[in-house]
Design a protein around this motif. Structure first.
Motif, mmCIF file in Angstrom:
data_model
loop_
_atom_site.group_PDB
_atom_site.id
_atom_site.type_symbol
_atom_site.label_atom_id
_atom_site.label_comp_id
_atom_site.label_asym_id
_atom_site.label_seq_id
_atom_site.Cartn_x
_atom_site.Cartn_y
_atom_site.Cartn_z
ATOM 1 N N HIS A 23 4.758 39.832 20.137
ATOM 2 C CA HIS A 23 5.616 39.181 20.821
ATOM 3 C C HIS A 23 5.853 39.933 22.174
ATOM 4 O O HIS A 23 5.636 41.096 21.973
ATOM 5 C CB HIS A 23 6.944 38.683 20.096
ATOM 6 C CG HIS A 23 6.676 37.654 19.006
ATOM 7 N ND1 HIS A 23 6.889 36.368 18.725
ATOM 8 C CD2 HIS A 23 6.263 37.819 17.571
ATOM 9 C CE1 HIS A 23 6.589 36.010 17.759
ATOM 10 N NE2 HIS A 23 5.940 36.828 16.725
ATOM 11 N N HIS A 24 6.252 39.415 23.001
ATOM 12 C CA HIS A 24 6.717 40.189 24.389
ATOM 13 C C HIS A 24 7.917 39.705 24.965
ATOM 14 O O HIS A 24 8.178 38.617 25.063
ATOM 15 C CB HIS A 24 5.406 39.907 25.321
ATOM 16 C CG HIS A 24 4.086 40.604 24.806
ATOM 17 N ND1 HIS A 24 3.290 39.405 24.366
ATOM 18 C CD2 HIS A 24 3.524 41.558 24.454
ATOM 19 C CE1 HIS A 24 1.991 40.163 23.950
ATOM 20 N NE2 HIS A 24 2.123 41.313 24.013
ATOM 21 N N LEU A 25 8.468 40.778 25.662
ATOM 22 C CA LEU A 25 9.448 40.715 26.633
ATOM 23 C C LEU A 25 9.458 41.619 27.479
ATOM 24 O O LEU A 25 9.315 42.962 27.248
ATOM 25 C CB LEU A 25 10.898 40.738 25.588
ATOM 26 C CG LEU A 25 12.190 40.700 26.170
ATOM 27 C CD1 LEU A 25 12.524 39.228 26.374
ATOM 28 C CD2 LEU A 25 13.312 40.923 25.191
ATOM 29 N N GLU A 26 9.890 41.118 28.882
ATOM 30 C CA GLU A 26 9.818 42.037 29.906
ATOM 31 C C GLU A 26 11.399 42.914 30.110
ATOM 32 O O GLU A 26 12.194 42.446 29.893
ATOM 33 C CB GLU A 26 9.479 41.382 31.305
ATOM 34 C CG GLU A 26 8.282 41.151 31.551
ATOM 35 C CD GLU A 26 7.908 40.841 32.788
ATOM 36 O OE1 GLU A 26 8.885 40.481 33.702
ATOM 37 O OE2 GLU A 26 6.609 40.467 33.163
ATOM 38 N N VAL A 27 11.086 44.290 30.199
ATOM 39 C CA VAL A 27 12.297 45.107 30.313
ATOM 40 C C VAL A 27 12.213 46.030 31.577
ATOM 41 O O VAL A 27 11.074 46.053 31.996
ATOM 42 C CB VAL A 27 12.455 45.897 29.062
ATOM 43 C CG1 VAL A 27 12.867 45.208 27.893
ATOM 44 C CG2 VAL A 27 11.503 46.998 28.779
ATOM 45 N N GLY A 28 13.258 46.562 32.122
ATOM 46 C CA GLY A 28 13.026 47.555 33.181
ATOM 47 C C GLY A 28 12.603 46.782 34.212
ATOM 48 O O GLY A 28 13.212 45.708 34.623
ATOM 49 N N GLU A 29 11.709 47.510 34.977
ATOM 50 C CA GLU A 29 10.869 46.894 36.119
ATOM 51 C C GLU A 29 9.794 46.085 35.884
ATOM 52 O O GLU A 29 8.649 46.430 36.451
ATOM 53 C CB GLU A 29 10.865 48.026 37.316
ATOM 54 C CG GLU A 29 12.186 48.874 37.636
ATOM 55 C CD GLU A 29 11.958 50.144 38.393
ATOM 56 O OE1 GLU A 29 11.370 50.054 39.293
ATOM 57 O OE2 GLU A 29 12.039 51.149 37.801
ATOM 58 N N GLY A 30 9.930 45.246 35.152
ATOM 59 C CA GLY A 30 8.686 44.281 34.731
ATOM 60 C C GLY A 30 7.654 44.773 33.672
ATOM 61 O O GLY A 30 6.518 44.427 33.817
ATOM 62 N N ARG A 32 6.310 45.251 30.062
ATOM 63 C CA ARG A 32 6.067 44.250 28.865
ATOM 64 C C ARG A 32 6.158 45.058 27.511
ATOM 65 O O ARG A 32 5.392 46.165 27.098
ATOM 66 C CB ARG A 32 4.710 43.678 29.030
ATOM 67 C CG ARG A 32 4.773 42.388 28.128
ATOM 68 C CD ARG A 32 3.258 41.628 28.056
ATOM 69 N NE ARG A 32 2.153 42.262 27.497
ATOM 70 C CZ ARG A 32 1.143 41.873 27.319
ATOM 71 N NH1 ARG A 32 0.765 40.628 27.613
ATOM 72 N NH2 ARG A 32 0.000 42.552 26.623
ATOM 73 N N LEU A 33 7.203 44.568 26.974
ATOM 74 C CA LEU A 33 7.462 45.311 25.731
ATOM 75 C C LEU A 33 6.888 44.320 24.203
ATOM 76 O O LEU A 33 7.572 43.280 24.370
ATOM 77 C CB LEU A 33 8.966 45.645 25.366
ATOM 78 C CG LEU A 33 9.553 46.702 24.307
ATOM 79 C CD1 LEU A 33 10.570 47.361 24.658
ATOM 80 C CD2 LEU A 33 9.623 45.974 23.012
ATOM 81 N N ALA A 34 6.099 44.942 23.789
ATOM 82 C CA ALA A 34 5.644 44.089 22.418
ATOM 83 C C ALA A 34 6.381 44.548 21.374
ATOM 84 O O ALA A 34 6.933 45.700 20.973
ATOM 85 C CB ALA A 34 4.120 44.622 22.212
ATOM 86 N N TYR A 35 6.423 43.409 20.334
ATOM 87 C CA TYR A 35 7.253 43.604 18.974
ATOM 88 C C TYR A 35 6.585 42.505 18.024
ATOM 89 O O TYR A 35 6.091 41.587 18.203
ATOM 90 C CB TYR A 35 8.554 43.662 19.109
ATOM 91 C CG TYR A 35 9.128 42.152 19.917
ATOM 92 C CD1 TYR A 35 9.644 41.185 18.698
ATOM 93 C CD2 TYR A 35 9.230 41.969 21.090
ATOM 94 C CE1 TYR A 35 10.060 40.040 19.388
ATOM 95 C CE2 TYR A 35 9.651 40.649 21.568
ATOM 96 C CZ TYR A 35 10.144 39.990 20.760
ATOM 97 O OH TYR A 35 10.627 38.299 21.130
ATOM 98 N N VAL A 36 6.528 43.119 16.861
ATOM 99 C CA VAL A 36 6.214 42.246 15.530
ATOM 100 C C VAL A 36 7.779 41.716 15.298
ATOM 101 O O VAL A 36 8.774 42.236 15.346
ATOM 102 C CB VAL A 36 5.758 43.245 14.504
ATOM 103 C CG1 VAL A 36 5.618 42.009 13.218
ATOM 104 C CG2 VAL A 36 4.470 43.671 14.993
ATOM 105 N N ASP A 37 7.500 40.418 14.977
ATOM 106 C CA ASP A 37 8.693 39.384 14.574
ATOM 107 C C ASP A 37 8.257 38.396 13.579
ATOM 108 O O ASP A 37 7.875 37.539 13.936
ATOM 109 C CB ASP A 37 9.240 38.793 15.795
ATOM 110 C CG ASP A 37 10.804 38.267 15.514
ATOM 111 O OD1 ASP A 37 11.191 38.109 14.378
ATOM 112 O OD2 ASP A 37 11.377 37.957 16.683
#
Length: 293
Positions: A23-30, A32-37
């Motif tokens: 799964h992905h979410l943008e943080v900071g200045e664009g 892409r942070l990935a994570y298992v959910d």
């Protein structure tokens, strides 16, 4: 901002015992942070935070054991795993990592969280607990710390010297060397997968230098302030350090002395090296399940 490096998805295909979608979410200045959910979205949240130089693959067996009962969330820090990477070491700082993870946590609106944190997962995760205690129900700290410039263990000193001098940063070999058991070649390859070449390893390379072990380090004051908050944290706080980690040996006593939530808890010493998730995942999963209730 520096140009962004993104590891090709193909490098993560068919990894041993890791069927989990990113799964992905943008943080900071664009970025892409990935994570298992994994697991039911309405189940109690277990947050698994990795450190240096690993990624959520470290928790693969623990995710499998918990996902039927809990919502299990395991992020990849920026610079690691399936998250975006930056080629310049100078762009990474302790405070940026805390800010990125805080934004991610708040954007997902995770609450009533049981945190399991190890290595830099604790250096960052415990900062989140200190800043946002209302979001955390309980904490398990394993082979980690929250340094405030008062020195380092001989084990960490050796790691620091090695990490800054080795010409090619051998991620999979490092994880294998930090576990008590011998990893299979496919597991070592999975730890190397996020890094197609040395340009992707800036975060892994710089992280040891960012640990605030001297008074001159950045983040000493911020960690000191976090300790003030943790000294008021009276929710359940369990230590689960391993018996063969030269880097953090004895660190559990600091938490037990300073965090009110540790009082009366069934603290444990687990069998394993620094990367105890590789040595005793079943024990860790049972510990989390029992602790989270």
């Amino acid at each position: 901002m520096s140009r962004v490096l993104r590891t090709p998805d193909a490098r993560f295909e068919g990894l041993k015992d890791f069927p989990y979608a990113a799964h992905h979410l943008e943080v900071g200045e664009g970025l892409r942070l990935a994570y298992v959910d994994e697991g039911p979205r309405d189940a109690p949240v277990v947050l698994l935070m990795h450190g240096e130089p690993t990624w959520s693959y470290l928790y693969r067996h623990i995710i499998a054991a918990l996902q039927d009962r809990f919502r299990v969330v395991a992020p990849d820090l920026i610079g690691f795993g399936r998250s975006d990477k930056l080629p310049e070491e100078a762009y990474y700082s302790y405070e940026r990592h805390v800010a990125w993870m805080r934004e991610w946590l708040e954007r997902l609106d995770l609450r009533d969280v049981t945190l399991f944190c190890q290595d830099w997962g604790g250096l960052i995760g415990l900062r989140l607990v200190a800043a946002l205690p209302e979001r955390f129900a309980r904490v398990i700290a394993a082979n980690t710390g929250l340094p405030t410039g008062t020195g380092m263990s001989e084990g960490f000193r050796a790691w620091l010297e090695f990490s800054q001098s080795v010409p090619v940063f051998p991620v999979g070999m490092i994880v294998n060397g930090g576990a008590a058991r011998e990893l299979e070649s496919a597991e070592i390859a999975a730890y190397d997968a996020p890094f197609p070449d040395e340009s992707y390893k800036a975060a892994a390379r710089v992280f040891p230098r960012l640990v605030p072990v001297t008074p001159e380090h950045a983040s000493v004051a911020e960690n000191g302030a976090a300790w003030c908050a943790l000294e008021r944290f009276d929710k359940p706080f369990l230590t689960a350090f391993s018996d063969r980690d030269p880097v953090t040996n004895g660190g559990e006593r600091i938490f037990q002395a300073r965090v009110p939530g540790t009082r009366g808890q069934p603290h444990v010493t687990l069998p394993g090296g620094h990367f105890l998730q590789e040595d005793c995942p079943d024990e860790i999963a049972r510990l989390i399940a029992d602790f989270a209730g």
